[in-house]
Design a protein around this motif. Structure first.
Motif, PDB file in Angstrom:
ATOM      1  N   LYS A 121       3.125 -30.964  10.764  1.00 13.79           N
ATOM      2  CA  LYS A 121       1.826 -30.630  11.793  1.00 13.79           C
ATOM      3  C   LYS A 121       2.519 -29.485  12.846  1.00 13.79           C
ATOM      4  N   ILE A 122       3.698 -29.638  13.344  1.00 16.32           N
ATOM      5  CA  ILE A 122       4.132 -28.955  14.529  1.00 16.32           C
ATOM      6  C   ILE A 122       4.215 -27.462  14.064  1.00 16.32           C
ATOM      7  N   ASP A 123       4.936 -27.466  12.952  1.00 18.60           N
ATOM      8  CA  ASP A 123       4.904 -25.933  12.418  1.00 18.60           C
ATOM      9  C   ASP A 123       3.637 -25.342  12.241  1.00 18.60           C
ATOM     10  N   LEU A 124       2.630 -26.124  11.607  1.00 16.89           N
ATOM     11  CA  LEU A 124       1.206 -25.421  11.189  1.00 16.89           C
ATOM     12  C   LEU A 124       0.663 -25.238  12.504  1.00 16.89           C
ATOM     13  N   ARG A 125       0.780 -26.150  13.522  1.00 13.41           N
ATOM     14  CA  ARG A 125       0.357 -25.666  14.793  1.00 13.41           C
ATOM     15  C   ARG A 125       0.605 -24.414  15.619  1.00 13.41           C
ATOM     16  N   PHE A 126       1.922 -24.264  15.427  1.00 11.71           N
ATOM     17  CA  PHE A 126       2.557 -23.222  16.104  1.00 11.71           C
ATOM     18  C   PHE A 126       2.102 -21.947  15.262  1.00 11.71           C
ATOM     19  N   ILE A 127       1.986 -22.071  13.859  1.00 11.74           N
ATOM     20  CA  ILE A 127       1.700 -21.101  13.025  1.00 11.74           C
ATOM     21  C   ILE A 127       0.062 -20.653  13.388  1.00 11.74           C
ATOM     22  N   GLU A 128      -0.439 -21.530  13.775  1.00 14.93           N
ATOM     23  CA  GLU A 128      -2.071 -21.374  13.958  1.00 14.93           C
ATOM     24  C   GLU A 128      -2.193 -20.704  15.504  1.00 14.93           C
ATOM     25  N   MET A 129      -1.404 -21.014  16.313  1.00 19.91           N
ATOM     26  CA  MET A 129      -1.307 -20.276  17.257  1.00 19.91           C
ATOM     27  C   MET A 129      -0.876 -18.841  17.502  1.00 19.91           C
ATOM     28  N   LEU A 130      -0.165 -18.755  16.489  1.00 14.48           N
ATOM     29  CA  LEU A 130       0.339 -17.162  16.446  1.00 14.48           C
ATOM     30  C   LEU A 130      -0.742 -16.402  15.727  1.00 14.48           C
ATOM     31  N   GLY A 131      -1.406 -17.004  15.055  1.00 14.96           N
ATOM     32  CA  GLY A 131      -2.650 -16.613  14.371  1.00 14.96           C
ATOM     33  C   GLY A 131      -3.642 -16.134  15.327  1.00 14.96           C
ATOM     34  N   HIS A 132      -4.167 -17.072  16.211  1.00  8.78           N
ATOM     35  CA  HIS A 132      -5.154 -16.853  17.169  1.00  8.78           C
ATOM     36  C   HIS A 132      -4.869 -15.629  18.073  1.00  8.78           C
ATOM     37  N   ASN A 133      -3.600 -15.498  18.235  1.00  5.45           N
ATOM     38  CA  ASN A 133      -3.338 -14.375  19.310  1.00  5.45           C
ATOM     39  C   ASN A 133      -2.729 -13.478  18.545  1.00  5.45           C
ATOM     40  N   GLY A 134      -2.964 -13.236  17.257  1.00  7.61           N
ATOM     41  CA  GLY A 134      -2.608 -11.831  16.632  1.00  7.61           C
ATOM     42  C   GLY A 134      -1.046 -11.539  16.672  1.00  7.61           C
ATOM     43  N   VAL A 135      -0.175 -12.586  16.788  1.00  4.42           N
ATOM     44  CA  VAL A 135       1.334 -12.182  16.753  1.00  4.42           C
ATOM     45  C   VAL A 135       1.825 -12.012  15.265  1.00  4.42           C
ATOM     46  N   PRO A 136       2.516 -10.831  15.171  1.00  2.00           N
ATOM     47  CA  PRO A 136       2.795 -10.551  13.555  1.00  2.00           C
ATOM     48  C   PRO A 136       3.993 -11.368  13.325  1.00  2.00           C
ATOM     49  N   PHE A 137       3.934 -12.233  12.300  1.00  2.00           N
ATOM     50  CA  PHE A 137       5.003 -13.068  12.058  1.00  2.00           C
ATOM     51  C   PHE A 137       5.142 -13.170  10.181  1.00  2.00           C
ATOM     52  N   GLY A 138       6.411 -13.932   9.962  1.00  2.00           N
ATOM     53  CA  GLY A 138       6.532 -14.105   8.547  1.00  2.00           C
ATOM     54  C   GLY A 138       7.195 -15.501   8.920  1.00  2.00           C
ATOM     55  N   ILE A 139       7.338 -16.147   7.426  1.00  2.00           N
ATOM     56  CA  ILE A 139       8.033 -17.587   7.229  1.00  2.00           C
ATOM     57  C   ILE A 139       9.266 -17.184   6.502  1.00  2.00           C
ATOM     58  N   ILE A 140      10.278 -17.996   7.163  1.00  2.00           N
ATOM     59  CA  ILE A 140      11.596 -17.849   6.244  1.00  2.00           C
ATOM     60  C   ILE A 140      11.745 -19.409   5.733  1.00  2.00           C
ATOM     61  N   PHE A 141      11.960 -19.823   4.616  1.00  2.00           N
ATOM     62  CA  PHE A 141      12.247 -21.406   4.296  1.00  2.00           C
ATOM     63  C   PHE A 141      13.706 -21.350   4.196  1.00  2.00           C
ATOM     64  N   THR A 142      14.102 -22.373   4.921  1.00  2.00           N
ATOM     65  CA  THR A 142      15.580 -22.399   4.924  1.00  2.00           C
ATOM     66  C   THR A 142      16.133 -23.561   4.193  1.00  2.00           C
ATOM     67  N   LYS A 143      17.484 -23.576   3.864  1.00  2.00           N
ATOM     68  CA  LYS A 143      18.177 -24.731   3.166  1.00  2.00           C
ATOM     69  C   LYS A 143      17.629 -24.908   1.688  1.00  2.00           C
ATOM     70  N   SER A 144      17.489 -23.671   1.152  1.00  2.00           N
ATOM     71  CA  SER A 144      17.084 -23.780  -0.376  1.00  2.00           C
ATOM     72  C   SER A 144      18.097 -24.238  -1.426  1.00  2.00           C
ATOM     73  N   ASP A 145      19.292 -24.112  -0.772  1.00  2.00           N
ATOM     74  CA  ASP A 145      20.489 -24.598  -1.665  1.00  2.00           C
ATOM     75  C   ASP A 145      20.459 -26.051  -1.956  1.00  2.00           C
ATOM     76  N   LYS A 146      19.638 -26.742  -1.049  1.00  2.00           N
ATOM     77  CA  LYS A 146      19.445 -28.319  -1.233  1.00  2.00           C
ATOM     78  C   LYS A 146      18.673 -28.716  -2.390  1.00  2.00           C
ATOM     79  N   LEU A 147      17.892 -27.757  -3.024  1.00  2.00           N
ATOM     80  CA  LEU A 147      16.868 -27.970  -3.863  1.00  2.00           C
ATOM     81  C   LEU A 147      17.095 -27.110  -4.974  1.00  2.00           C
ATOM     82  N   SER A 148      16.681 -27.813  -6.248  1.00  2.00           N
ATOM     83  CA  SER A 148      16.437 -26.669  -7.466  1.00  2.00           C
ATOM     84  C   SER A 148      15.391 -25.592  -7.194  1.00  2.00           C
ATOM     85  N   LYS A 149      15.440 -24.620  -8.039  1.00  2.00           N
ATOM     86  CA  LYS A 149      14.630 -23.720  -7.800  1.00  2.00           C
ATOM     87  C   LYS A 149      13.266 -23.990  -7.960  1.00  2.00           C
ATOM     88  N   THR A 150      12.874 -24.902  -9.041  1.00  2.00           N
ATOM     89  CA  THR A 150      11.615 -25.381  -9.259  1.00  2.00           C
ATOM     90  C   THR A 150      11.156 -26.210  -8.131  1.00  2.00           C
TER      91      THR A 150
END
Length: 197
Positions: A121-150
């Motif tokens: 929820k907290i990430d989604l709220r933060f992202i929503e705030m960026l959207g409302h304010n027209g802030v240019p952003f991207g998302i980086i998913f971290t710690k991918s080595d902890k999961l399989s590709k699938t």
């Protein structure tokens, strides 16, 4: 992009203290303990440039690093760390929102998200705030080595689905692992393009 030189420039408690020059800021933010410092060290190829801590909520200031003497990589305080006091938490919120919404130097913001978790929820709220304010952003998913590709792909798809409920166009997304330097070239190439705009 090749990072030839990465140096600590300064820490600021408020946006009035950030460097007053024409270098653009590329900023990184995420929940406490998302792996931000590790990612910054991996991207710059400099272990120890950003202080890695096992204690969440360690970054409390806006940290500027000069890259190739051309632009700033900015390490922002983590948000949503429950163990800091309420007053500190609201300070975080103010220092973060001031910078993200009012700092004219900020050219692009990367929001870091732990790929192992379902959309928080907290990430989604933060992202929503960026959207409302027209802030240019991207998302980086971290710690991918902890999961399989699938599993990692499944997690990203779940995220895209949640975001698609509110967004017509999804932000750029990157999968990364600081352990394995995964995503490094894609993220740096994207920053390169960003700086040209």
């Amino acid at each position: 992009m090749q990072i030839r030189k990465a140096e600590f420039k300064c820490s600021s408690e408020r946006i009035s203290q950030v460097p007053k020059d024409d270098k653009k800021d590329i900023a990184f933010i995420g929940r406490s303990n998302v792996g931000k410092s590790s990612l910054i060290n991996m991207l710059t190829g400099r272990q120890g440039l950003a202080k890695v801590s096992s204690t969440p909520g360690k970054t409390r200031l806006i940290n500027h690093f000069t890259i190739n003497n051309e632009w700033y990589l900015v390490d922002l305080p983590g948000y949503g760390y429950a163990r800091t006091s309420k007053t500190l938490r609201s300070d975080f919120a103010k220092i973060i929102t001031d910078y993200v919404l009012k700092c004219e130097k900020m050219h692009f913001l990367f929001v870091l998200v732990d790929v192992r978790l379902e959309p928080q929820k907290i990430d989604l709220r933060f992202i929503e705030m960026l959207g409302h304010n027209g802030v240019p952003f991207g998302i980086i998913f971290t710690k991918s080595d902890k999961l399989s590709k699938t599993q990692a792909q499944r997690s990203i798809t779940a995220y895209q689905k949640v975001l698609a409920e509110q967004w017509e166009e999804l932000p750029p997304m990157f999968l990364s692992s600081s352990e394995k330097a995964q995503g490094r070239d894609e993220i740096l190439d994207f920053i390169d393009k960003c700086l040209e705009v």
